[in-house]
Design a protein around this motif. Structure first.
Motif, PDB file in Angstrom:
ATOM      1  N   THR A  36       0.829  -1.206   0.000  1.00  5.54           N
ATOM      2  CA  THR A  36       0.000   0.000   0.000  1.00  5.54           C
ATOM      3  C   THR A  36       0.864   1.257   0.000  1.00  5.54           C
ATOM      4  O   THR A  36       0.386   2.335  -0.349  1.00  5.54           O
ATOM      5  N   ALA A  37       2.143   1.136   0.356  1.00 11.22           N
ATOM      6  CA  ALA A  37       3.052   2.286   0.352  1.00 11.22           C
ATOM      7  C   ALA A  37       3.226   2.865  -1.052  1.00 11.22           C
ATOM      8  O   ALA A  37       3.639   4.019  -1.203  1.00 11.22           O
ATOM      9  N   PHE A  38       2.900   2.099  -2.084  1.00 10.77           N
ATOM     10  CA  PHE A  38       3.048   2.554  -3.462  1.00 10.77           C
ATOM     11  C   PHE A  38       1.881   3.403  -3.946  1.00 10.77           C
ATOM     12  O   PHE A  38       1.968   4.020  -5.007  1.00 10.77           O
ATOM     13  N   ALA A  39       0.807   3.444  -3.200  1.00 11.90           N
ATOM     14  CA  ALA A  39      -0.393   4.177  -3.628  1.00 11.90           C
ATOM     15  C   ALA A  39      -0.066   5.646  -3.868  1.00 11.90           C
ATOM     16  O   ALA A  39       0.567   6.310  -3.033  1.00 11.90           O
ATOM     17  N   GLY A  40      -0.472   6.143  -5.029  1.00  7.75           N
ATOM     18  CA  GLY A  40      -0.282   7.552  -5.372  1.00  7.75           C
ATOM     19  C   GLY A  40       1.128   7.916  -5.766  1.00  7.75           C
ATOM     20  O   GLY A  40       1.426   9.089  -5.983  1.00  7.75           O
ATOM     21  N   LYS A  41       2.012   6.945  -5.877  1.00 11.78           N
ATOM     22  CA  LYS A  41       3.405   7.235  -6.226  1.00 11.78           C
ATOM     23  C   LYS A  41       3.681   6.787  -7.661  1.00 11.78           C
ATOM     24  O   LYS A  41       3.098   5.829  -8.158  1.00 11.78           O
ATOM     25  N   SER A  42       4.605   7.493  -8.304  1.00 10.82           N
ATOM     26  CA  SER A  42       5.018   7.120  -9.654  1.00 10.82           C
ATOM     27  C   SER A  42       5.835   5.827  -9.579  1.00 10.82           C
ATOM     28  O   SER A  42       6.297   5.424  -8.506  1.00 10.82           O
ATOM     29  N   LEU A  43       6.030   5.199 -10.717  1.00 11.23           N
ATOM     30  CA  LEU A  43       6.825   3.981 -10.777  1.00 11.23           C
ATOM     31  C   LEU A  43       8.240   4.232 -10.239  1.00 11.23           C
ATOM     32  O   LEU A  43       8.777   3.418  -9.474  1.00 11.23           O
ATOM     33  N   LEU A  44       8.825   5.354 -10.599  1.00 11.04           N
ATOM     34  CA  LEU A  44      10.160   5.698 -10.116  1.00 11.04           C
ATOM     35  C   LEU A  44      10.169   5.831  -8.590  1.00 11.04           C
ATOM     36  O   LEU A  44      11.071   5.311  -7.918  1.00 11.04           O
ATOM     37  N   GLN A  45       9.173   6.488  -8.036  1.00 13.43           N
ATOM     38  CA  GLN A  45       9.084   6.629  -6.582  1.00 13.43           C
ATOM     39  C   GLN A  45       8.909   5.274  -5.901  1.00 13.43           C
ATOM     40  O   GLN A  45       9.495   5.021  -4.845  1.00 13.43           O
ATOM     41  N   GLN A  46       8.125   4.403  -6.507  1.00 12.79           N
ATOM     42  CA  GLN A  46       7.929   3.064  -5.956  1.00 12.79           C
ATOM     43  C   GLN A  46       9.251   2.293  -5.919  1.00 12.79           C
ATOM     44  O   GLN A  46       9.605   1.684  -4.907  1.00 12.79           O
ATOM     45  N   HIS A  47      10.000   2.366  -7.006  1.00 14.37           N
ATOM     46  CA  HIS A  47      11.276   1.663  -7.067  1.00 14.37           C
ATOM     47  C   HIS A  47      12.271   2.241  -6.067  1.00 14.37           C
ATOM     48  O   HIS A  47      13.030   1.489  -5.440  1.00 14.37           O
ATOM     49  N   ARG A  48      12.247   3.548  -5.896  1.00 10.01           N
ATOM     50  CA  ARG A  48      13.139   4.168  -4.908  1.00 10.01           C
ATOM     51  C   ARG A  48      12.823   3.699  -3.495  1.00 10.01           C
ATOM     52  O   ARG A  48      13.732   3.527  -2.676  1.00 10.01           O
ATOM     53  N   LEU A  49      11.555   3.481  -3.194  1.00 11.53           N
ATOM     54  CA  LEU A  49      11.182   2.948  -1.883  1.00 11.53           C
ATOM     55  C   LEU A  49      11.788   1.565  -1.668  1.00 11.53           C
ATOM     56  O   LEU A  49      12.292   1.251  -0.580  1.00 11.53           O
ATOM     57  N   VAL A  50      11.749   0.746  -2.704  1.00 13.39           N
ATOM     58  CA  VAL A  50      12.322  -0.597  -2.586  1.00 13.39           C
ATOM     59  C   VAL A  50      13.841  -0.514  -2.424  1.00 13.39           C
ATOM     60  O   VAL A  50      14.420  -1.174  -1.556  1.00 13.39           O
ATOM     61  N   TYR A  51      14.488   0.330  -3.230  1.00 11.66           N
ATOM     62  CA  TYR A  51      15.942   0.468  -3.106  1.00 11.66           C
ATOM     63  C   TYR A  51      16.323   0.968  -1.720  1.00 11.66           C
ATOM     64  O   TYR A  51      17.299   0.503  -1.134  1.00 11.66           O
ATOM     65  N   ALA A  52      15.556   1.907  -1.178  1.00  9.73           N
ATOM     66  CA  ALA A  52      15.825   2.418   0.165  1.00  9.73           C
ATOM     67  C   ALA A  52      15.692   1.305   1.204  1.00  9.73           C
ATOM     68  O   ALA A  52      16.465   1.241   2.164  1.00  9.73           O
ATOM     69  N   ALA A  53      14.736   0.415   0.993  1.00 11.23           N
ATOM     70  CA  ALA A  53      14.541  -0.704   1.921  1.00 11.23           C
ATOM     71  C   ALA A  53      15.750  -1.636   1.932  1.00 11.23           C
ATOM     72  O   ALA A  53      16.006  -2.309   2.928  1.00 11.23           O
ATOM     73  N   LEU A  54      16.490  -1.646   0.844  1.00 11.62           N
ATOM     74  CA  LEU A  54      17.658  -2.523   0.755  1.00 11.62           C
ATOM     75  C   LEU A  54      18.895  -1.917   1.414  1.00 11.62           C
ATOM     76  O   LEU A  54      19.942  -2.559   1.479  1.00 11.62           O
ATOM     77  N   GLY A  55      18.778  -0.691   1.890  1.00 13.50           N
ATOM     78  CA  GLY A  55      19.813  -0.082   2.705  1.00 13.50           C
ATOM     79  C   GLY A  55      21.197   0.009   2.084  1.00 13.50           C
ATOM     80  O   GLY A  55      22.178  -0.277   2.752  1.00 13.50           O
ATOM     81  N   GLY A  56      21.303   0.392   0.850  1.00 12.25           N
ATOM     82  CA  GLY A  56      22.607   0.609   0.232  1.00 12.25           C
ATOM     83  C   GLY A  56      23.263  -0.634  -0.347  1.00 12.25           C
ATOM     84  O   GLY A  56      24.391  -0.569  -0.814  1.00 12.25           O
ATOM     85  N   ARG A  57      22.589  -1.751  -0.315  1.00 10.12           N
ATOM     86  CA  ARG A  57      23.196  -2.974  -0.842  1.00 10.12           C
ATOM     87  C   ARG A  57      23.388  -2.928  -2.358  1.00 10.12           C
ATOM     88  O   ARG A  57      24.260  -3.613  -2.884  1.00 10.12           O
TER      89      ARG A  57
END
Length: 81
Positions: A36-57
């Motif tokens: 649900t965190a992706f609601a209202g976000k662009s595809l780029l914003q959604q992907h950035r959320l996932v990358y942030a979750a990976l903590g720099g890996r």
């Protein structure tokens, strides 16, 4: 890094996320993430959320490549079976 590790990181960092990650060489992965965190976000914003979750890996190349498909729960439900 294993696919299960990436799933765990994503699911711990994104609210109510469900992640399915595949990859067998330890550096190249494919992921489907539903949150649900992706609601209202662009595809780029959604992907950035996932990358942030990976903590720099990604930057440290523990994960060399990650192919992402991100969906809100509603968008996931609307996909053809």
């Amino acid at each position: 890094m294993q696919a299960q590790d990436i799933e765990r990181l994503i699911e711990e960092q994104l609210p109510d996320a469900r992640a399915t990650v595949r990859g067998d060489d330890g550096v190249h992965f494919e992921a489907v993430v539903i949150s649900t965190a992706f609601a209202g976000k662009s595809l780029l914003q959604q992907h950035r959320l996932v990358y942030a979750a990976l903590g720099g890996r990604m930057e440290r190349e523990e994960i060399h490549a990650l192919s992402l498909k991100t969906y809100t729960p509603d968008a996931w439900q609307k996909l053809p079976s």
